[in-house]
Motif scaffolding. Structure first.
Motif, PDB file in Angstrom:
ATOM      1  N   ILE A 146      45.798  12.840  26.097  1.00  0.00           N
ATOM      2  CA  ILE A 146      46.855  12.422  25.484  1.00  0.00           C
ATOM      3  C   ILE A 146      47.962  13.452  26.004  1.00  0.00           C
ATOM      4  N   ALA A 147      47.788  14.717  25.754  1.00  0.00           N
ATOM      5  CA  ALA A 147      48.709  15.729  26.013  1.00  0.00           C
ATOM      6  C   ALA A 147      49.384  15.631  27.159  1.00  0.00           C
ATOM      7  N   LEU A 186      46.080  14.142  17.936  1.00  0.00           N
ATOM      8  CA  LEU A 186      45.482  15.282  17.628  1.00  0.00           C
ATOM      9  C   LEU A 186      46.244  16.098  17.012  1.00  0.00           C
ATOM     10  N   PRO A 187      45.724  17.529  16.292  1.00  0.00           N
ATOM     11  CA  PRO A 187      46.579  18.438  15.753  1.00  0.00           C
ATOM     12  C   PRO A 187      47.258  19.087  16.740  1.00  0.00           C
ATOM     13  N   ALA A 233      45.368  15.250   7.797  1.00  0.00           N
ATOM     14  CA  ALA A 233      44.936  14.458   8.960  1.00  0.00           C
ATOM     15  C   ALA A 233      46.301  14.504   9.755  1.00  0.00           C
ATOM     16  N   PHE A 234      47.680  14.920   9.190  1.00  0.00           N
ATOM     17  CA  PHE A 234      48.898  14.679   9.858  1.00  0.00           C
ATOM     18  C   PHE A 234      49.644  15.686   9.477  1.00  0.00           C
ATOM     19  N   SER A 381      31.996   9.818  16.613  1.00  0.00           N
ATOM     20  CA  SER A 381      33.010   8.923  16.248  1.00  0.00           C
ATOM     21  C   SER A 381      33.296   8.724  14.703  1.00  0.00           C
ATOM     22  N   LYS A 382      32.443   8.983  13.797  1.00  0.00           N
ATOM     23  CA  LYS A 382      32.845   8.973  12.292  1.00  0.00           C
ATOM     24  C   LYS A 382      33.877  10.041  12.257  1.00  0.00           C
ATOM     25  N   ILE A 383      33.737  11.414  12.741  1.00  0.00           N
ATOM     26  CA  ILE A 383      34.602  12.273  12.672  1.00  0.00           C
ATOM     27  C   ILE A 383      36.475  11.803  13.006  1.00  0.00           C
ATOM     28  N   ARG A 384      36.351  11.080  14.062  1.00  0.00           N
ATOM     29  CA  ARG A 384      37.387  10.816  14.418  1.00  0.00           C
ATOM     30  C   ARG A 384      38.059   9.254  13.639  1.00  0.00           C
TER      31      ARG A 384
END
Length: 399
Positions: A146-147, A186-187, A233-234, A381-384
């Motif tokens: 994404i970056a 992502l952060p 998370a944001f 997957s659960k972490i995301r």
């Protein structure tokens, strides 16, 4: 002696005839000829059928269709945003006010409410209309890329980077960039986006040179960013940078008055593509569409209309009731969370505890996946999905 002329009439034709009181009625006249053995016409037999009621019904239907189409045209002054309900008119009024400015806009609302249409309407009414409108779905791009997608990369920045690539921000120079599902960033990407909003500059991945950019940012999300900020998370500073001018798109169930217009709009669009002539909408079908809560909002309505037109074999539009899912509406309250939310909160707590004990390590014999007894891919997957920042559990370098 002058020649006699013969006027050949069609086998059937419509005419309006005056009565004794001066009123007119429509009749369907049918002509049948009687010929001799040489094929010459000897006489005509004429039969007339009163079709006044049918003609009145056709005229009334045509007038209703014309009026409805005029209403659709009037209601769709914002391109494909169709509707006259108070909830939608409030949004359109705010669009008209913010469009001429360069302010950052954050569009919120449920999935399928038309957030990208709003972003495009803002761009088309701005001073940047002659420049590019670039759309990026942040959830559709792999998180590791994404970056590079947003800011570009230099040659050799990572494996597979065979040449320099311009990012979406550079492509949108002088115009507008629309960041859909911005809550999925992502952060580290959030930090880079914050820099663009604050300083109007960024660096390509693998590069060290700052690039100035003049781009208007419009973001959208169906997530509760305030809750994401509360859970870490944001970024809070990024949220306030994006939330300069908030716009909330109402769900379709709050726009009941717009459903007949939207139905007509989508019927007209897909009927022309399919080469079909739809003259009217079945009343029961329209009542069904208006009473349905539409959990998938306008996107679900659009799909139902298109599917119904594919199988429609008459000039009357109908809908198969079985195509409308009956999922319950989200009627949660702040003090009564759903069971699924409680389960997710417990699951998140367990995963974070495992990551803390394993110092952020996921795989391997001493990793969190092994400790929890699940596959590495399942844990990632659960972490995301739970928006867990695994990096904050890693031990400091040198510890």
């Amino acid at each position: 002696m002058p020649e006699l002329g013969l006027t050949v009439l069609p086998a059937s034709w419509n005419c309006d005839c005056a009565g004794g009181d001066g009123s007119y009625r429509w009749f369907l006249a049918r002509y049948n000829s009687v010929r001799d053995k040489n094929g010459q016409i000897l006489r005509w037999h004429v039969s007339c059928t009163d079709i006044e009621d049918r003609k009145r019904a056709e005229d009334r239907l045509q007038q209703e269709n014309v009026a409805l189409r005029e209403e659709v045209d009037k209601a769709s002054m914002f391109e494909e945003i169709v509707g006259t309900s108070p909830a939608l008119q409030t949004v359109l009024s705010r669009i008209s006010k913010v469009a001429p400015t360069d302010s950052t806009v954050l569009i919120t609302g449920e999935t399928g409410t038309g957030k990208e249409l709003v972003a495009r309407a803002i761009h088309r009414r701005s001073n940047r209309v002659s420049r590019a409108f670039v759309s990026v779905n942040c959830a559709a791009v792999p998180r590791d890329l994404i970056a590079s997608e947003l800011f570009g990369h230099e040659k050799g920045a990572f494996t597979g980077a065979m040449q320099r690539r311009l990012g979406r921000f550079e492509l949108a120079e002088g115009g507008t960039i629309f960041l859909d599902e911005v809550g999925e960033l992502l952060p580290d990407t959030q930090v880079a986006l914050l820099r663009v909003l604050q300083e109007r500059e960024f660096e390509r991945v693998g590069g060290g040179k700052s690039i100035r950019v003049d781009v208007r940012v419009i973001a959208a999300t169906n997530r509760d960013l305030k809750a994401a900020v509360a859970h870490g998370a944001f970024r809070e500073d990024l949220y306030y940078r994006l939330n300069v001018f908030p716009l909330e798109m109402p769900p379709l169930r709050a726009r009941g008055a717009d459903i007949p217009l939207l139905v007509e709009y989508f019927i007209d669009r897909y009927a022309r593509k399919a080469g079909k002539n739809i003259r009217s909408v079945d009343k029961k079908a329209l009542q069904l569409l208006q009473s349905y809560p539409w959990p998938g909002n306008i996107r679900e309505l659009q799909n139902v209309i298109e599917r119904s037109l594919i199988v429609c074999e008459t000039e009357i539009f109908t809908v198969d009731e079985s195509w409308l899912s009956q999922r319950p509406l989200d009627t949660r309250s702040a003090d009564k969370p759903f069971l699924s939310e409680k389960v997710a909160a417990t699951e998140k707590e367990i995963i974070e505890e495992a990551l803390r004990e394993c110092q952020g390590r996921i795989f391997g014999p001493s990793g969190a996946a092994a400790r929890l007894g699940i596959a590495r891919s399942t844990l990632e997957s659960k972490i995301r999905s739970l928006n867990i920042d695994k990096n904050r559990f890693k031990a400091p370098s040198g510890a």
